[in-house]
Design an enzyme around this catalytic site. Structure first.
Site, mmCIF file in Angstrom:
data_model
loop_
_atom_site.group_PDB
_atom_site.id
_atom_site.type_symbol
_atom_site.label_atom_id
_atom_site.label_comp_id
_atom_site.label_asym_id
_atom_site.label_seq_id
_atom_site.Cartn_x
_atom_site.Cartn_y
_atom_site.Cartn_z
ATOM 1 N N LYS A 14 40.111 22.398 -60.038
ATOM 2 C CA LYS A 14 39.728 21.518 -61.295
ATOM 3 C C LYS A 14 39.395 22.486 -62.378
ATOM 4 O O LYS A 14 40.085 22.216 -63.697
ATOM 5 C CB LYS A 14 38.556 20.668 -60.970
ATOM 6 C CG LYS A 14 39.000 19.773 -59.803
ATOM 7 C CD LYS A 14 37.834 18.481 -59.642
ATOM 8 C CE LYS A 14 36.583 19.082 -59.157
ATOM 9 N NZ LYS A 14 36.357 19.866 -57.998
ATOM 10 N N ARG A 89 31.907 11.310 -59.408
ATOM 11 C CA ARG A 89 31.914 11.717 -57.855
ATOM 12 C C ARG A 89 31.303 10.606 -57.003
ATOM 13 O O ARG A 89 31.273 10.825 -55.761
ATOM 14 C CB ARG A 89 30.918 12.998 -57.795
ATOM 15 C CG ARG A 89 31.553 14.305 -57.995
ATOM 16 C CD ARG A 89 30.520 15.462 -57.830
ATOM 17 N NE ARG A 89 31.166 16.604 -57.217
ATOM 18 C CZ ARG A 89 31.231 17.711 -57.913
ATOM 19 N NH1 ARG A 89 31.245 17.530 -59.173
ATOM 20 N NH2 ARG A 89 31.565 18.820 -57.370
ATOM 21 N N ARG A 128 36.135 33.090 -54.298
ATOM 22 C CA ARG A 128 35.519 32.717 -55.698
ATOM 23 C C ARG A 128 34.234 33.403 -55.772
ATOM 24 O O ARG A 128 33.785 33.809 -56.693
ATOM 25 C CB ARG A 128 35.781 31.254 -56.078
ATOM 26 C CG ARG A 128 35.247 30.924 -57.405
ATOM 27 C CD ARG A 128 35.519 29.526 -57.976
ATOM 28 N NE ARG A 128 34.489 28.566 -57.464
ATOM 29 C CZ ARG A 128 34.701 27.374 -57.658
ATOM 30 N NH1 ARG A 128 35.422 26.902 -58.221
ATOM 31 N NH2 ARG A 128 33.490 26.588 -56.909
ATOM 32 N N ARG A 134 28.308 32.067 -57.995
ATOM 33 C CA ARG A 134 27.561 31.140 -57.585
ATOM 34 C C ARG A 134 27.267 30.875 -56.296
ATOM 35 O O ARG A 134 27.790 31.240 -55.214
ATOM 36 C CB ARG A 134 28.714 29.836 -57.877
ATOM 37 C CG ARG A 134 28.760 29.474 -59.194
ATOM 38 C CD ARG A 134 29.960 28.527 -59.423
ATOM 39 N NE ARG A 134 29.739 27.219 -58.511
ATOM 40 C CZ ARG A 134 30.458 26.243 -58.619
ATOM 41 N NH1 ARG A 134 31.389 26.101 -59.471
ATOM 42 N NH2 ARG A 134 30.210 25.065 -57.847
ATOM 43 N N ARG A 146 29.161 20.604 -48.993
ATOM 44 C CA ARG A 146 29.957 20.218 -50.342
ATOM 45 C C ARG A 146 31.408 19.309 -49.826
ATOM 46 O O ARG A 146 31.664 18.426 -50.436
ATOM 47 C CB ARG A 146 30.485 21.328 -51.214
ATOM 48 C CG ARG A 146 28.951 21.980 -51.850
ATOM 49 C CD ARG A 146 29.200 23.322 -52.407
ATOM 50 N NE ARG A 146 30.117 23.215 -53.561
ATOM 51 C CZ ARG A 146 30.710 24.498 -54.061
ATOM 52 N NH1 ARG A 146 30.454 25.403 -53.309
ATOM 53 N NH2 ARG A 146 31.649 24.422 -55.060
HETATM 54 P P1 AMP Z 1 31.028 21.631 -59.561
HETATM 55 O O1 AMP Z 1 31.063 22.651 -60.536
HETATM 56 O O2 AMP Z 1 31.991 20.670 -59.799
HETATM 57 O O3 AMP Z 1 31.646 22.238 -58.177
HETATM 58 O O4 AMP Z 1 29.608 21.232 -58.959
HETATM 59 C C1 AMP Z 1 28.812 21.978 -58.557
HETATM 60 C C2 AMP Z 1 27.584 21.222 -58.008
HETATM 61 O O5 AMP Z 1 26.987 20.487 -59.280
HETATM 62 C C3 AMP Z 1 28.005 19.951 -57.050
HETATM 63 O O6 AMP Z 1 27.761 20.755 -55.692
HETATM 64 C C4 AMP Z 1 26.617 19.214 -57.330
HETATM 65 O O7 AMP Z 1 25.557 19.470 -56.832
HETATM 66 C C5 AMP Z 1 26.732 19.010 -58.634
HETATM 67 N N1 AMP Z 1 27.393 18.354 -59.422
HETATM 68 C C6 AMP Z 1 28.304 18.472 -60.388
HETATM 69 N N2 AMP Z 1 29.021 17.267 -60.695
HETATM 70 C C7 AMP Z 1 28.292 16.225 -60.449
HETATM 71 C C8 AMP Z 1 28.412 14.871 -60.322
HETATM 72 N N3 AMP Z 1 29.306 14.241 -60.790
HETATM 73 N N4 AMP Z 1 27.503 14.132 -59.434
HETATM 74 C C9 AMP Z 1 26.617 14.693 -58.733
HETATM 75 N N5 AMP Z 1 26.574 15.955 -58.642
HETATM 76 C C10 AMP Z 1 27.263 16.826 -59.315
#
Ligand code: AMP
Length: 194
Positions: A14, A89, A128, A134, A146
C-alpha cells in the site's frame, strides 16, 4: 475530487503504491499508520496510546483513529482528492469516512484491494524489517497477529464497497510498475463510471 481507498493486508504494498498514485493523480496521502508513527516519534499523547496497540499488532481503537483521521481530512480545504492508505480498517471506520466526505460534498470513488498470499506477506514484512526500523515488522508473532486481525476485522470491509460497486481487486504480485498500471486502469475505470 478523486478519493481512493487503498486496501490490503500488511505488506501488500500500500505504501509503495500510494506514492505512485499520488504522483499520477496529485492526491493528498493520508496513511493512518504513518500518522501514528509520526506521533510516536513526537511522543505525543496520541502516539503513546497508539504505540501500546501497534506494538502488539492490534488495531488502535476506532474512536481514536476516526477522530484523528477526521482532523486530517479537514486540514485540507481544497484538495484534488485523497488517497486513504490503511483506513478504513473496520466497518465503523468505513461509515465514518463516508460521513466526513459527505460533509465535503464528495465520496469514495474507488476501493483498490491489493491481494497477496499470506506466505508472501510474511516474507515481505520480515524483509522490510531490515530497513523499516519497525518493531511490528521484525517479530513473527506480531506479523501473524496483524494478518489475523486483518482477516477478522478488516477483510469484511471489502463488502461495504462491493455493495456500492466501488471494489476493484488488484493482483499485488509482480513488478511494482506493473502493479501500478493495474491500479491506474482500475482508477480510470472508476472515474469513467462515476
Ligand atoms: P500500517 O502502517 O498501515 O501497517 O499500520 C501499522 C499499525 O498502525 C497497525 O497494525 C495498527 O496498529 C495501527 N493502525 C493503522 N491504521 C489503523 C486504522 N485505520 N485503524 C486502527 N489501527 C490502525
Amino acid at each position: 475530487m478523486l478519493n481512493i481507498v487503498l486496501f490490503g493486508p500488511p505488506g501488500a504494498g500500500k505504501g509503495t503504491q500510494s506514492e505512485n498514485l499520488i504522483r499520477k493523480y496529485g492526491l493528498v496521502h493520508l496513511s493512518t499508520g504513518d500518522i501514528f508513527r509520526a506521533n510516536i516519534k513526537g511522543q505525543t499523547e496520541l502516539g503513546i496510546l497508539a504505540k501500546s496497540f501497534m506494538d502488539k499488532g492490534e488495531l488502535v481503537p476506532d474512536h481514536v483513529t476516526i477522530s484523528m483521521l477526521e482532523q486530517e481530512v479537514h486540514k485540507h480545504s481544497n484538495p484534488e482528492g485523497f488517497i486513504f492508505d490503511g483506513f478504513p480498517r473496520t466497518s465503523a471506520q468505513a461509515n465514518a469516512l463516508d460521513a466526513f466526505l459527505a460533509k465535503k460534498h464528495t465520496t469514495v470513488h474507488a476501493m483498490l484491494a491489493l491481494e497477496v498470499s499470506e506466505e508472501e506477506l510474511r516474507e515481505r514484512l520480515l524483509n522490510r524489517a531490515k530497513t523499516s526500523g519497525r518493531a511490528d515488522d521484525a517479530n513473527v508473532e506480531v506479523i501473524q497477529k496483524r494478518i489475523d486481525v486483518y482477516n477478522r476485522e478488516t477483510a469484511p470491509v471489502a463488502s461495504y464497497y462491493k455493495n456500492q460497486n466501488k471494489y476493484h481487486r488488484i493482483d499485488g504480485l509482480g513488478d511494482i510498475t506493473v502493479i501500478s498500471e493495474r491500479l491506474f486502469d482500475a482508477v480510470n475505470t472508476a472515474v469513467t463510471q462515476s
